[in-house]
Design an enzyme around this catalytic site. Structure first.
Site, PDB file in Angstrom:
ATOM      1  N   TYR B 128       1.224  -1.081   0.034  1.00 20.20           N
ATOM      2  CA  TYR B 128       0.059  -0.444  -0.264  1.00 20.20           C
ATOM      3  C   TYR B 128       0.718   1.379   0.317  1.00 20.20           C
ATOM      4  O   TYR B 128       2.033   1.304   1.048  1.00 20.20           O
ATOM      5  CB  TYR B 128      -0.702  -0.132   1.822  1.00 20.20           C
ATOM      6  N   TYR B 167      -0.227 -10.138   0.290  1.00 21.22           N
ATOM      7  CA  TYR B 167       0.563  -9.719   1.640  1.00 21.22           C
ATOM      8  C   TYR B 167       0.578 -10.489   3.064  1.00 21.22           C
ATOM      9  O   TYR B 167      -0.679 -10.711   3.417  1.00 21.22           O
ATOM     10  CB  TYR B 167       0.758  -8.300   1.332  1.00 21.22           C
ATOM     11  N   ARG B 177      -3.454 -12.068   3.727  1.00 20.24           N
ATOM     12  CA  ARG B 177      -4.341 -11.250   3.342  1.00 20.24           C
ATOM     13  C   ARG B 177      -4.618 -11.787   1.157  1.00 20.24           C
ATOM     14  O   ARG B 177      -3.949 -11.976   1.041  1.00 20.24           O
ATOM     15  CB  ARG B 177      -3.988  -9.912   2.927  1.00 20.24           C
ATOM     16  N   HIS B 180      -7.562  -8.480  -2.433  1.00 20.34           N
ATOM     17  CA  HIS B 180      -8.553  -7.812  -2.341  1.00 20.34           C
ATOM     18  C   HIS B 180      -8.444  -6.465  -2.193  1.00 20.34           C
ATOM     19  O   HIS B 180      -7.521  -5.837  -3.019  1.00 20.34           O
ATOM     20  CB  HIS B 180      -9.062  -8.023  -0.383  1.00 20.34           C
ATOM     21  N   HIS B 182     -10.747  -2.714  -1.084  1.00 19.36           N
ATOM     22  CA  HIS B 182     -11.655  -2.101  -0.152  1.00 19.36           C
ATOM     23  C   HIS B 182     -12.628  -1.110  -0.896  1.00 19.36           C
ATOM     24  O   HIS B 182     -12.159   0.069  -2.347  1.00 19.36           O
ATOM     25  CB  HIS B 182     -10.554  -1.572   0.512  1.00 19.36           C
TER      26      HIS B 182
END
Lengths: 188, 259
Positions: B128, B167, B177, B180, B182
């Site tokens: 991110y 990640y 995770r 995905h 959000h």
């Protein structure tokens, strides 16, 4: 047709990437009718530690108790009007601060009137769904508020902002996730 | 100029403006969630919930004007360019281009028009663009992972992005995770707010992820997995996934109106 609402998932730790656009610490642009107030507080976890990755959203009526503003493009600047909506992330010390105007009373169930209040939605890493709470204003007649009446008397104080000594327009209101002063959260 | 026609009408017709006292005392409530279709707050396998989930029972709130109203959005709220996450300052992000599209409907099947959809995600490497993300994977200067789009008159939305990477996180030993995206939507009312995560079909990490698995109801959980969609694949350019989103709808039971 009957569908089921999509399942919530946590905002996670990196929500600022996507939810920064509408952040504002000033809900009421200059000239908005009403009594200006500043609300300051902290969000604390079950150990009393500040939560630095929480997000608060506010929904409120205007000073005459009317809902229904319009969220404008932040870049529109002067064209921006009071929308009643606000979004504020906590800082590194778990603190939040925003200014707005005190809303007017609004209709409640069965002919009652609700005392001035802010509807608050709280989201953070560790919360799989958003939580709903409310902030009420000091020196208001809250005894007859139809929503506060649903809250056990011993816990109502968690929904009441308090006046800062020497600065009457600055209200203090903390959100505690757990413990003796756990904030009242609503199932709505 | 920034107001939609409904609001213009209200403003011009102030003689008919409803005062709080004259408003109906009963408002049309929204449906309550079906049991098991939403996560519980305390989910110990998701370790962060232990110190953050409330421990007192929630107090059931009747839906008042406060809960059934919400802000409208100015037509100029979103720059259409923000529906394309694949380039920054004319330079292309690295990774597999995909479109993500779908419709936003309420529980009664009615399209939710002109509502804001905000998305954020990791880059193709699973990193991110956020100061607190310390995962040892490269950042992509041409990918911020931030997008915004408004639904159209049919409740449809579409954006072009890069397929996010999986990640690691430190929830438990060797925790990863699944990929995905959000999603955040406000919808028409305070109670229609939704923040969720969209997953990808066939991801081998899904069975091991405590966040994906926090919802008891299998069908509700599996609706978070998007579908590969040949229909919207852009030839020679981008694969495509479909993800429909359902916001809460009004209860169909009759309600009393007075005044």
């Amino acid at each position: 047709m009957s569908l089921q609402a999509t399942t919530w998932q946590t905002v996670g730790p990196y929500f600022r990437i996507g939810l920064e656009y509408l952040n504002t610490t000033e809900l009421a642009p200059a000239g908005t009718p009403g009594e200006p107030v500043t609300v300051v507080g902290k969000v604390l976890d079950g150990n009393g530690k500040p939560i630095s990755d929480a997000l608060i959203e506010i929904w409120q009526a205007d000073a005459s108790g009317e809902y229904g503003g319009i969220v404008s493009n932040p870049a529109d600047g002067a064209a921006t009007a009071f929308s009643g909506f606000g979004r504020i992330p906590t800082d590194d010390d778990g603190r939040f601060s925003f200014s707005t105007i005190k809303p007017g009373p609004v209709a409640g169930p069965a002919g009652t009137m609700q005392s001035p209040h802010l509807a608050i939605r709280l989201m953070m890493r560790g919360l799989l769904r958003g939580l709903t709470t409310r902030m009420y204003f000091p020196s208001e007649a809250v005894d007859s508020d139809p929503i506060l009446e649903l809250v056990p008397a011993t816990r109502r104080a968690t929904l009441m902002a308090t006046v800062t000594p020497g600065s009457p327009s600055t209200l203090q209101w903390n959100i505690e996730m757990q413990g003796e002063r756990e904030t009242v959260f609503f199932d709505c | 100029m920034n107001q939609n026609p409904d609001h213009d009408e209200l403003d011009e017709d102030s003689a008919n403006r409803v005062t709080p006292e004259a408003r109906p005392s009963q408002v049309a409530s929204y449906r309550r969630h079906y049991p098991g279709t939403q996560p519980e707050y305390l989910h110990p396998l998701y370790v962060s919930s232990i110190e953050r989930a409330p421990r007192q029972p929630l107090i059931k709130l009747p839906h008042t004007l406060t809960e059934v109203t919400g802000p409208a959005f100015a037509p100029t709220l979103v720059n259409p360019k923000t529906a394309d996450l694949t380039r920054q300052n004319g330079r292309e992000a690295i990774g597999e281009r995909i479109t993500v599209s779908g419709r936003v409907l309420d529980e009664n099947g009615k399209p939710v028009c002109n509502t804001l959809v905000e998305v954020w995600q990791a880059n193709a490497c699973g990193r991110y663009m956020h100061k607190r993300d310390q995962h040892d994977a490269p950042l992509d200067p041409n990918f911020t992972g931030q997008g915004r789009v408004m639904t159209d008159s049919l409740g449809a939305y579409k954006f072009l992005t890069i397929k996010p990477g999986a990640y690691p996180w430190r929830n438990h030993y060797n925790a990863w995770r699944p990929a995905h995206i959000h999603f955040s939507l406000l919808g028409p009312a305070f109670v229609t707010r939704l923040v969720t995560q969209m997953y990808f079909p066939g991801d081998p990490l899904l069975p091991f992820d405590p966040i994906f698995n926090c919802t008891a109801d299998d069908k509700a959980r599996n609706r978070l997995i998007s579908q590969f969609d040949w229909e919207t694949v852009i030839p020679e350019h981008a694969l495509a996934y479909k993800f429909d989103i359902i916001l809460r709808g009004r209860d169909q039971t009759p309600f009393e109106v007075q005044g």
